[in-house]
Enzyme design. Sequence first.
Site, PDB file in Angstrom:
ATOM      1  N   TYR A  50       0.853  -1.188   0.000  1.00 49.68           N
ATOM      2  CA  TYR A  50       0.000   0.000   0.000  1.00 49.68           C
ATOM      3  C   TYR A  50       0.889   1.238   0.000  1.00 49.68           C
ATOM      4  O   TYR A  50       1.876   1.303   0.742  1.00 49.68           O
ATOM      5  CB  TYR A  50      -0.902   0.030   1.236  1.00 49.68           C
ATOM      6  CG  TYR A  50      -1.656   1.338   1.377  1.00 49.68           C
ATOM      7  CD1 TYR A  50      -2.904   1.510   0.780  1.00 49.68           C
ATOM      8  CD2 TYR A  50      -1.101   2.423   2.057  1.00 49.68           C
ATOM      9  CE1 TYR A  50      -3.585   2.715   0.881  1.00 49.68           C
ATOM     10  CE2 TYR A  50      -1.776   3.630   2.167  1.00 49.68           C
ATOM     11  CZ  TYR A  50      -3.012   3.767   1.572  1.00 49.68           C
ATOM     12  OH  TYR A  50      -3.670   4.969   1.660  1.00 49.68           O
ATOM     13  N   GLU A 105      -3.237   7.605  -4.186  1.00 50.14           N
ATOM     14  CA  GLU A 105      -3.308   6.358  -3.427  1.00 50.14           C
ATOM     15  C   GLU A 105      -3.201   5.191  -4.397  1.00 50.14           C
ATOM     16  O   GLU A 105      -3.993   5.093  -5.338  1.00 50.14           O
ATOM     17  CB  GLU A 105      -4.609   6.267  -2.638  1.00 50.14           C
ATOM     18  CG  GLU A 105      -4.689   5.020  -1.762  1.00 50.14           C
ATOM     19  CD  GLU A 105      -5.984   4.956  -0.972  1.00 50.14           C
ATOM     20  OE1 GLU A 105      -5.920   4.899   0.259  1.00 50.14           O
ATOM     21  OE2 GLU A 105      -7.062   4.962  -1.608  1.00 50.14           O
TER      22      GLU A 105
END
Length: 396
Positions: A118, A206
């Site tokens: 992530y 993101e």
Amino acid sequence: MNLHEYQGKEILASYGVNVQRGIVATTPEEAVEAAKKLNEDTGTEWWVIKAQVHAGGRGKGGGVKLAKSLDEVKEKSSEIIGMNLVTPQTSKEGKKVHQVLIAEDVYYPGTSETSEIYMSVLLNRASGRNMIMYSTEGGMDIEAVAEETPHLIFTEEIDPKVGIQAFQARKVAFNLGLSGQAFKEMTKFVSSLYKAYEGIDANLFEINPVLKTSDDKILAVDAKVTLDDNGLFRHPDYAEMRDIREEDPIDVEAGEAGLNFVNLDGNVGCMVNGAGLAMATMDIIKMAGGNPANFLDVGGTADAKRVETAFRIILRDEKVKAILVNIFGGIVRCDRVAQGIVDAYRNIGNINIPIIVRLQGTNAEEAKQIIDESGLEVHSAIILKEAADKVKELVG
């Protein structure tokens, strides 16, 4: 302004970030042609069909599917295009899928295992610095990771005056447990990602997941990008990427009318000029026993047309039991706003909920007279306590 995944990946690639390659398609036939093109360019024999909507968790709702043949590409694209995709980040009605991204399968076999990471870049408002947030737990909801295993989330703050330094990119790769070629690829990836974030005036980048492939390449497999609306004048080409089909029609209408509008879950509609006054008005409503149904700032130059649009937007919410109009006449004259309210009331018609109007400032007395003599079911007030008491009386 939110972007689709394929748009975010195009921007990332322009800054030298390695991405999972793909081609957008709006019909099953286009999807098949895109799959053939990817096969020619990348050699991939499996494809990932990904719904393009402004929401995360697409896989959980059936918006991401793997196809192992061209027939499956057509079949699964047909299933996704046109569906109402419901994810944890959409309403219960979901979002209609107008297009899909046909992407190469990057989870191919190799000499080492793949791993998912992530990574996001955003502003840390507490410190006033940009921040890279990253974790080895890619592919999962970052909120769940933060709650269950917070020690697996790392952050690296970057001074915007200096920019990202080489040692910081290396630190990210080290904390992710990478080595060899993957370590080198990650340092380049992080530096390029940060430059993209700064270069396009983004609020958020993101990527979940960033993939370390079995041959130690680092790729952005997803891309969630939010642009700063205040910086779009510098990027007209990015502004053209806006897809209003993905936005709430009420928000679109409010924006076109020059209204700052946020829908809330309450029973008293607010119409105010100025963000600070709007916040104070919401507090007053709460103290009076109601709950604000919205934040709506008509701005300092409100005219009759804008006021009417504001009324129409508020009245669409069936939960609204009363409307409180709280205007401070500084730049705009109160009597002009009062006339706009009366005109809007008459044009809309059939308003069956009470309206409390509090006007203070330039020509406030004249404004109260206009409303009182209009013959309409509008309650006027000059001081804020009067308006609050009236809200309490009418809403209970």
